[in-house]
Write a protein that holds these residues in place. Sequence first.
Motif, PDB file in Angstrom:
ATOM      1  N   ARG A 196      14.728 -11.937 -46.553  1.00  0.00           N
ATOM      2  CA  ARG A 196      13.962 -12.240 -45.343  1.00  0.00           C
ATOM      3  C   ARG A 196      14.778 -12.711 -44.138  1.00  0.00           C
ATOM      4  O   ARG A 196      14.420 -12.381 -42.998  1.00  0.00           O
ATOM      5  CB  ARG A 196      12.865 -13.258 -45.665  1.00  0.00           C
ATOM      6  CG  ARG A 196      11.668 -12.565 -46.290  1.00  0.00           C
ATOM      7  CD  ARG A 196      10.602 -13.548 -46.708  1.00  0.00           C
ATOM      8  NE  ARG A 196       9.341 -12.875 -46.985  1.00  0.00           N
ATOM      9  CZ  ARG A 196       8.381 -13.381 -47.745  1.00  0.00           C
ATOM     10  NH1 ARG A 196       8.524 -14.568 -48.293  1.00  0.00           N
ATOM     11  NH2 ARG A 196       7.267 -12.707 -47.942  1.00  0.00           N
ATOM     12  N   GLU A 200      14.718  -8.401 -40.511  1.00  0.00           N
ATOM     13  CA  GLU A 200      14.060  -8.070 -39.247  1.00  0.00           C
ATOM     14  C   GLU A 200      15.088  -7.531 -38.255  1.00  0.00           C
ATOM     15  O   GLU A 200      14.869  -6.485 -37.638  1.00  0.00           O
ATOM     16  CB  GLU A 200      13.330  -9.291 -38.676  1.00  0.00           C
ATOM     17  CG  GLU A 200      12.484  -8.930 -37.463  1.00  0.00           C
ATOM     18  CD  GLU A 200      11.340  -9.902 -37.230  1.00  0.00           C
ATOM     19  OE1 GLU A 200      11.495 -11.095 -37.533  1.00  0.00           O
ATOM     20  OE2 GLU A 200      10.266  -9.451 -36.750  1.00  0.00           O
ATOM     21  N   PRO A 206       9.644  -7.043 -40.501  1.00  0.00           N
ATOM     22  CA  PRO A 206       9.468  -8.497 -40.427  1.00  0.00           C
ATOM     23  C   PRO A 206       9.382  -9.121 -41.825  1.00  0.00           C
ATOM     24  O   PRO A 206       9.085  -8.426 -42.801  1.00  0.00           O
ATOM     25  CB  PRO A 206       8.137  -8.643 -39.684  1.00  0.00           C
ATOM     26  CG  PRO A 206       7.392  -7.399 -39.972  1.00  0.00           C
ATOM     27  CD  PRO A 206       8.430  -6.315 -40.125  1.00  0.00           C
ATOM     28  N   PRO A 207       9.669 -10.416 -41.934  1.00  0.00           N
ATOM     29  CA  PRO A 207       9.698 -11.081 -43.250  1.00  0.00           C
ATOM     30  C   PRO A 207       8.410 -10.902 -44.039  1.00  0.00           C
ATOM     31  O   PRO A 207       8.451 -10.827 -45.270  1.00  0.00           O
ATOM     32  CB  PRO A 207       9.937 -12.557 -42.914  1.00  0.00           C
ATOM     33  CG  PRO A 207      10.010 -12.674 -41.437  1.00  0.00           C
ATOM     34  CD  PRO A 207      10.066 -11.319 -40.843  1.00  0.00           C
ATOM     35  N   GLU A 208       7.282 -10.818 -43.335  1.00  0.00           N
ATOM     36  CA  GLU A 208       6.006 -10.705 -44.055  1.00  0.00           C
ATOM     37  C   GLU A 208       5.821  -9.310 -44.654  1.00  0.00           C
ATOM     38  O   GLU A 208       4.843  -9.075 -45.362  1.00  0.00           O
ATOM     39  CB  GLU A 208       4.821 -11.087 -43.161  1.00  0.00           C
ATOM     40  CG  GLU A 208       4.627 -10.235 -41.919  1.00  0.00           C
ATOM     41  CD  GLU A 208       5.337 -10.765 -40.687  1.00  0.00           C
ATOM     42  OE1 GLU A 208       6.346 -11.482 -40.837  1.00  0.00           O
ATOM     43  OE2 GLU A 208       4.888 -10.448 -39.571  1.00  0.00           O
ATOM     44  N   GLN A 209       6.736  -8.391 -44.390  1.00  0.00           N
ATOM     45  CA  GLN A 209       6.659  -7.070 -44.991  1.00  0.00           C
ATOM     46  C   GLN A 209       7.796  -6.837 -45.999  1.00  0.00           C
ATOM     47  O   GLN A 209       8.286  -5.730 -46.155  1.00  0.00           O
ATOM     48  CB  GLN A 209       6.585  -5.999 -43.903  1.00  0.00           C
ATOM     49  CG  GLN A 209       5.196  -5.989 -43.237  1.00  0.00           C
ATOM     50  CD  GLN A 209       5.084  -5.240 -41.931  1.00  0.00           C
ATOM     51  OE1 GLN A 209       4.421  -5.679 -40.998  1.00  0.00           O
ATOM     52  NE2 GLN A 209       5.746  -4.112 -41.844  1.00  0.00           N
TER      53      GLN A 209
ATOM     54  N   SER B  62       6.321 -12.032 -32.617  1.00  0.00           N
ATOM     55  CA  SER B  62       6.505 -11.963 -34.072  1.00  0.00           C
ATOM     56  C   SER B  62       6.248 -13.304 -34.745  1.00  0.00           C
ATOM     57  O   SER B  62       5.999 -13.356 -35.946  1.00  0.00           O
ATOM     58  CB  SER B  62       7.915 -11.466 -34.404  1.00  0.00           C
ATOM     59  OG  SER B  62       8.870 -12.446 -34.056  1.00  0.00           O
ATOM     60  N   ILE B  65       1.716 -16.316 -35.908  1.00  0.00           N
ATOM     61  CA  ILE B  65       1.031 -16.224 -37.197  1.00  0.00           C
ATOM     62  C   ILE B  65      -0.041 -17.318 -37.235  1.00  0.00           C
ATOM     63  O   ILE B  65       0.275 -18.493 -37.026  1.00  0.00           O
ATOM     64  CB  ILE B  65       2.024 -16.452 -38.361  1.00  0.00           C
ATOM     65  CG1 ILE B  65       3.197 -15.478 -38.295  1.00  0.00           C
ATOM     66  CG2 ILE B  65       1.302 -16.435 -39.709  1.00  0.00           C
ATOM     67  CD1 ILE B  65       2.933 -14.110 -38.826  1.00  0.00           C
ATOM     68  N   LYS B 183      -1.039 -12.390 -35.502  1.00  0.00           N
ATOM     69  CA  LYS B 183      -1.424 -11.834 -36.790  1.00  0.00           C
ATOM     70  C   LYS B 183      -2.289 -12.884 -37.484  1.00  0.00           C
ATOM     71  O   LYS B 183      -1.853 -14.027 -37.676  1.00  0.00           O
ATOM     72  CB  LYS B 183      -0.186 -11.571 -37.657  1.00  0.00           C
ATOM     73  CG  LYS B 183       0.370 -10.172 -37.566  1.00  0.00           C
ATOM     74  CD  LYS B 183       1.409  -9.924 -38.667  1.00  0.00           C
ATOM     75  CE  LYS B 183       1.926  -8.502 -38.605  1.00  0.00           C
ATOM     76  NZ  LYS B 183       3.068  -8.290 -39.525  1.00  0.00           N
ATOM     77  N   TYR B 185      -4.213 -14.349 -40.718  1.00  0.00           N
ATOM     78  CA  TYR B 185      -4.163 -14.330 -42.182  1.00  0.00           C
ATOM     79  C   TYR B 185      -5.249 -15.224 -42.765  1.00  0.00           C
ATOM     80  O   TYR B 185      -5.580 -16.263 -42.199  1.00  0.00           O
ATOM     81  CB  TYR B 185      -2.824 -14.887 -42.683  1.00  0.00           C
ATOM     82  CG  TYR B 185      -1.665 -13.924 -42.648  1.00  0.00           C
ATOM     83  CD1 TYR B 185      -0.977 -13.697 -41.457  1.00  0.00           C
ATOM     84  CD2 TYR B 185      -1.244 -13.258 -43.790  1.00  0.00           C
ATOM     85  CE1 TYR B 185       0.104 -12.819 -41.422  1.00  0.00           C
ATOM     86  CE2 TYR B 185      -0.164 -12.388 -43.757  1.00  0.00           C
ATOM     87  CZ  TYR B 185       0.507 -12.169 -42.581  1.00  0.00           C
ATOM     88  OH  TYR B 185       1.566 -11.308 -42.547  1.00  0.00           O
ATOM     89  N   ILE B 251       4.135 -14.660 -46.608  1.00  0.00           N
ATOM     90  CA  ILE B 251       4.379 -14.427 -45.182  1.00  0.00           C
ATOM     91  C   ILE B 251       5.847 -14.671 -44.838  1.00  0.00           C
ATOM     92  O   ILE B 251       6.440 -13.935 -44.058  1.00  0.00           O
ATOM     93  CB  ILE B 251       3.455 -15.310 -44.308  1.00  0.00           C
ATOM     94  CG1 ILE B 251       1.987 -15.158 -44.751  1.00  0.00           C
ATOM     95  CG2 ILE B 251       3.620 -14.956 -42.828  1.00  0.00           C
ATOM     96  CD1 ILE B 251       1.010 -16.063 -44.023  1.00  0.00           C
ATOM     97  N   ARG B 253       7.136 -16.955 -43.092  1.00  0.00           N
ATOM     98  CA  ARG B 253       7.353 -17.663 -41.836  1.00  0.00           C
ATOM     99  C   ARG B 253       6.343 -18.808 -41.790  1.00  0.00           C
ATOM    100  O   ARG B 253       5.281 -18.727 -42.386  1.00  0.00           O
ATOM    101  CB  ARG B 253       7.037 -16.859 -40.592  1.00  0.00           C
ATOM    102  CG  ARG B 253       7.412 -15.453 -40.548  1.00  0.00           C
ATOM    103  CD  ARG B 253       7.313 -15.031 -39.086  1.00  0.00           C
ATOM    104  NE  ARG B 253       7.274 -13.596 -38.962  1.00  0.00           N
ATOM    105  CZ  ARG B 253       8.148 -12.902 -38.208  1.00  0.00           C
ATOM    106  NH1 ARG B 253       9.086 -13.531 -37.558  1.00  0.00           N
ATOM    107  NH2 ARG B 253       8.056 -11.596 -38.122  1.00  0.00           N
ATOM    108  N   ARG B 254       6.629 -19.795 -40.968  1.00  0.00           N
ATOM    109  CA  ARG B 254       5.687 -20.889 -40.814  1.00  0.00           C
ATOM    110  C   ARG B 254       4.673 -20.515 -39.736  1.00  0.00           C
ATOM    111  O   ARG B 254       5.064 -20.028 -38.673  1.00  0.00           O
ATOM    112  CB  ARG B 254       6.438 -22.159 -40.419  1.00  0.00           C
ATOM    113  CG  ARG B 254       5.683 -23.416 -40.748  1.00  0.00           C
ATOM    114  CD  ARG B 254       6.438 -24.621 -40.240  1.00  0.00           C
ATOM    115  NE  ARG B 254       7.690 -24.832 -40.934  1.00  0.00           N
ATOM    116  CZ  ARG B 254       7.967 -25.931 -41.647  1.00  0.00           C
ATOM    117  NH1 ARG B 254       7.078 -26.889 -41.760  1.00  0.00           N
ATOM    118  NH2 ARG B 254       9.138 -26.071 -42.225  1.00  0.00           N
TER     119      ARG B 254
END
Lengths: 333, 333
Positions: A196, A200, A206-209, B62, B65, B183, B185, B251, B253-254
């Motif tokens: 991760r 990117e 992106p990290p979520e993918q 990006s 989130i 995005k 979630y 995910i 990411r935070r």
Amino acid sequence: MRTLNQGVVALVLAILATAVQAHPEGPDDPLPSWNDGATKQAILKFVADATTEGGPRLVSPSERIAVFDNDGTLWSEQPIYFQLAYALDQVKAMAPEHPEWKTTEPFKSLLAGDVKGALAQGNKAMLDIIGATHTGMTTEEFSKTVTEWAATAKHPKSGHLYTEMVYQPMLELLTYLRTYGFKTYIVSGGGIEFMRPWVEQTYGIPPEQVVGSSGVTKFEMRPTGPVLVKEAKVEFVDDGPGKPVGINHFIGRRPIMAFGNSDGDQEMLQWTAARNGSRFIGIVHHTDAKREWAYDRQSHIGKLDKALDEAMAKGWTVVDMQKDWKRIYPYDP
Amino acid sequence: MRTLNQGVVALVLAILATAVQAHPEGPDDPLPSWNDGATKQAILKFVADATTEGGPRLVSPSERIAVFDNDGTLWSEQPIYFQLAYALDQVKAMAPEHPEWKTTEPFKSLLAGDVKGALAQGNKAMLDIIGATHTGMTTEEFSKTVTEWAATAKHPKSGHLYTEMVYQPMLELLTYLRTYGFKTYIVSGGGIEFMRPWVEQTYGIPPEQVVGSSGVTKFEMRPTGPVLVKEAKVEFVDDGPGKPVGINHFIGRRPIMAFGNSDGDQEMLQWTAARNGSRFIGIVHHTDAKREWAYDRQSHIGKLDKALDEAMAKGWTVVDMQKDWKRIYPYDP
């Protein structure tokens, strides 16, 4: 503050849809590092079919999921998996804090420069190396270390950064797919937290993918705030039959395109191939000993044997690296 | 086939960026079901700040989130969690194939109409009910059954479909956020496979943006093709400290925005609140016994006690359902 003009947005989206619906070829070739031939044509046709409004093989944008193995499919994996190279580099970097390693295997062999001897000690040795370098820290500490490594560590053979040893034709394919509304995912046996921090920037993913193998992490409230601690316990192995499980777990839809390069990808390819409707199954075959490496049925890393038989029996697309790719790495002339 | 005109795409994206950068208010109110007041203003200001180019609180697209608990945050959760209602409905539907249930608890009580008695038998009874209705089938069989249930099953009090008992103000918030490049979630203690079949249609949230609790699934190659089988083994509980773990896992990411309604969301809210830079922490407080339900510190379902204390101590945004929401459900007048 201006009012959001929803009419403008709708108009713009309509224009955009028309623009991306056009199918490139000729001077605007979206895959310039692919030689003309059946493989390239198969990819172009699949994407054109899946995105042609009103066509019989149209796939709705939300279903346009494409999954890619990483090691050997998006970047090289020889002479050892790059994540293992990270672990070995970390053992050296961490050695001053671990005087006991001087007398403890497999660290003793590693620090004496005998990588082969250390790895020959088997699974337990490997788990000790991964445990020492991948657990016992917070997710943010680990991410920081990986980021620094990715920005500086160089491959022993090429002298390039590991993150530069990615396949230019696959980078073009990823971009091309995203232009046509595909969501591109990595589905790798490698560690999810290891990938991760740099995917990117490297792949535009992106990290979520990213789907990958993982260890257990634990929430802890510290005086400085909440952290997640990486524990020395395997949670999920995203390899072989784990790949369709990982896809279902993380994505929750079946992909319409899957690319791999080894028997560890076979179940992911089978799972995608069993989809109703359009799908594209691709295998990167390492046939180029000069520009990259040549290996398949007998290799210890990225062994491609049963999946190659199935690909030939079922007419999956096998990319012949030597013939199909004009260029391997972005830094190639 | 036409050539992809990348210039057109770039232009169109630039226009689009300008259009969505404009901040709506007045007649184009993006949150019409929210009463004017501090809560609504806090949301509008947060989104405006996070998306104003050149502003000091701009968050790159990006990183936008936003995570939402589901039960009690996006849809109702009384008098029992809706997923439990699904399980109870399934026990009835499956009973003809299970004559042994007539004499086996907790099924015997359930089938005799004594739900309270069945559930009072404790954790083992609950696991038996979930096990019987959620495992031992393929992921596709389960998905099909959930889809049918979601399209037909009605809530005992409202007489509406469960999937209609979603909060109109939250639907507007989800759409508003997505318009500005967020995005969205779901991060729920509910089952990930239970939510995925209906969330896209209900909330506009695709299956790959759902984080939830899960059981182990196993890849099997059958004569008819590959399947994933749901096993009777808990894999991950996405509740309490599991929520930040799930966010990190899925995910990577935070989030910059998190919404919950109970103590089970507290660690997710803490994890989001500890982010450097812009963040928004919201709690839906069930204060409306007339239009929905009123419950917090003493409730067995959706207990909100410690998280409410922390919200008040730290200035998190507490949505007072009774005061802040003009309308609860889409079908309300």
